[in-house]
Motif scaffolding. Structure first.
Motif, PDB file in Angstrom:
ATOM      1  N   LEU A  12      63.297  63.654  -8.809  1.00 15.59           N
ATOM      2  CA  LEU A  12      62.462  64.715  -8.251  1.00 15.59           C
ATOM      3  C   LEU A  12      61.253  64.966  -9.150  1.00 15.59           C
ATOM      4  CD1 LEU A  12      62.002  67.078  -6.224  1.00 15.59           C
ATOM      5  CD2 LEU A  12      63.390  68.468  -7.759  1.00 15.59           C
ATOM      6  N   ASN A  13      61.476  65.045 -10.442  1.00 15.68           N
ATOM      7  CA  ASN A  13      60.367  65.270 -11.379  1.00 15.68           C
ATOM      8  C   ASN A  13      59.358  64.135 -11.338  1.00 15.68           C
ATOM      9  OD1 ASN A  13      61.072  67.796 -12.301  1.00 15.68           O
ATOM     10  ND2 ASN A  13      62.212  67.036 -14.065  1.00 15.68           N
ATOM     11  N   ARG A  14      59.819  62.905 -11.196  1.00 20.68           N
ATOM     12  CA  ARG A  14      58.889  61.764 -11.111  1.00 20.68           C
ATOM     13  C   ARG A  14      58.034  61.849  -9.848  1.00 20.68           C
ATOM     14  NH1 ARG A  14      60.084  58.018 -15.054  1.00 20.68           N
ATOM     15  NH2 ARG A  14      62.171  58.246 -15.966  1.00 20.68           N
ATOM     16  N   ARG A  15      58.659  62.171  -8.728  1.00 18.02           N
ATOM     17  CA  ARG A  15      57.895  62.322  -7.476  1.00 18.02           C
ATOM     18  C   ARG A  15      56.920  63.491  -7.577  1.00 18.02           C
ATOM     19  NH1 ARG A  15      63.032  61.969  -5.288  1.00 18.02           N
ATOM     20  NH2 ARG A  15      62.918  64.141  -4.575  1.00 18.02           N
ATOM     21  N   LEU A  16      57.394  64.574  -8.147  1.00 16.21           N
ATOM     22  CA  LEU A  16      56.549  65.758  -8.306  1.00 16.21           C
ATOM     23  C   LEU A  16      55.358  65.465  -9.206  1.00 16.21           C
ATOM     24  CD1 LEU A  16      55.954  68.740  -7.925  1.00 16.21           C
ATOM     25  CD2 LEU A  16      57.672  69.246  -9.671  1.00 16.21           C
ATOM     26  N   LEU A  17      55.587  64.773 -10.302  1.00 15.21           N
ATOM     27  CA  LEU A  17      54.499  64.424 -11.213  1.00 15.21           C
ATOM     28  C   LEU A  17      53.437  63.600 -10.500  1.00 15.21           C
ATOM     29  CD1 LEU A  17      53.238  64.399 -14.024  1.00 15.21           C
ATOM     30  CD2 LEU A  17      54.635  62.387 -14.524  1.00 15.21           C
ATOM     31  N   GLU A  18      53.875  62.613  -9.742  1.00 16.83           N
ATOM     32  CA  GLU A  18      52.912  61.782  -9.008  1.00 16.83           C
ATOM     33  C   GLU A  18      52.099  62.623  -8.028  1.00 16.83           C
ATOM     34  OE1 GLU A  18      52.660  57.763  -6.258  1.00 16.83           O
ATOM     35  OE2 GLU A  18      54.627  58.617  -6.710  1.00 16.83           O
ATOM     36  N   ARG A  19      52.771  63.486  -7.311  1.00 12.03           N
ATOM     37  CA  ARG A  19      52.080  64.332  -6.337  1.00 12.03           C
ATOM     38  C   ARG A  19      51.080  65.265  -7.026  1.00 12.03           C
ATOM     39  NH1 ARG A  19      54.794  66.263  -1.045  1.00 12.03           N
ATOM     40  NH2 ARG A  19      52.838  66.368   0.042  1.00 12.03           N
ATOM     41  N   LEU A  20      51.479  65.835  -8.160  1.00 10.79           N
ATOM     42  CA  LEU A  20      50.577  66.728  -8.898  1.00 10.79           C
ATOM     43  C   LEU A  20      49.354  65.975  -9.407  1.00 10.79           C
ATOM     44  CD1 LEU A  20      53.270  68.705 -10.887  1.00 10.79           C
ATOM     45  CD2 LEU A  20      51.710  69.682  -9.184  1.00 10.79           C
ATOM     46  N   GLN A  21      49.561  64.791  -9.946  1.00  9.77           N
ATOM     47  CA  GLN A  21      48.439  64.022 -10.490  1.00  9.77           C
ATOM     48  C   GLN A  21      47.490  63.578  -9.387  1.00  9.77           C
ATOM     49  OE1 GLN A  21      50.433  61.044 -12.880  1.00  9.77           O
ATOM     50  NE2 GLN A  21      50.320  62.330 -14.696  1.00  9.77           N
ATOM     51  N   LEU A  22      48.029  63.192  -8.244  1.00 12.17           N
ATOM     52  CA  LEU A  22      47.176  62.781  -7.135  1.00 12.17           C
ATOM     53  C   LEU A  22      46.464  63.960  -6.488  1.00 12.17           C
ATOM     54  CD1 LEU A  22      49.448  60.082  -5.446  1.00 12.17           C
ATOM     55  CD2 LEU A  22      47.374  59.701  -6.800  1.00 12.17           C
ATOM     56  N   GLY A  23      47.086  65.142  -6.555  1.00 12.56           N
ATOM     57  CA  GLY A  23      46.499  66.326  -5.935  1.00 12.56           C
ATOM     58  C   GLY A  23      45.247  66.815  -6.631  1.00 12.56           C
ATOM     59  N   LEU A  39      58.728  67.237 -17.069  1.00 11.97           N
ATOM     60  CA  LEU A  39      57.287  67.433 -16.953  1.00 11.97           C
ATOM     61  C   LEU A  39      56.786  68.112 -18.218  1.00 11.97           C
ATOM     62  CD1 LEU A  39      57.138  68.779 -13.307  1.00 11.97           C
ATOM     63  CD2 LEU A  39      56.885  66.423 -14.101  1.00 11.97           C
ATOM     64  N   ARG A  40      55.548  67.770 -18.590  1.00 10.75           N
ATOM     65  CA  ARG A  40      54.999  68.310 -19.834  1.00 10.75           C
ATOM     66  C   ARG A  40      53.542  68.725 -19.625  1.00 10.75           C
ATOM     67  NH1 ARG A  40      54.761  64.496 -25.034  1.00 10.75           N
ATOM     68  NH2 ARG A  40      53.639  63.228 -23.536  1.00 10.75           N
TER      69      ARG A  40
END
Length: 68
Positions: A12-23, A39-40
């Protein structure tokens, strides 16, 4: 973490990180900490304000809720 096991939380954190970075609204990185993917945020801009951190938290929460 909504009853998820550690592996599911890491995914979940990996998917969330990708979404945040792309957003583009906020920028976080990820790292392994004691064998867990987390996440950091690193705040180094001296102009950062409490409101900026509040926005970061709000965006992470909103994107995280979308992932569940």
């Amino acid at each position: 973490s909504a009853g998820l096991d550690e592996e599911a939380v890491g995914a979940l954190n990996r998917r969330l990180l990708e979404r945040l970075q792309l957003g583009g609204d906020v920028f976080l990185t990820g790292t392994e900490l004691r064998g867990r993917f987390v996440l950091r945020a690193c705040i180094v801009n001296y102009l950062s304000r409490r409101e900026d951190i509040d926005v970061l938290i709000d965006v992470v929460r909103a994107r995280g809720a979308e992932q569940l």
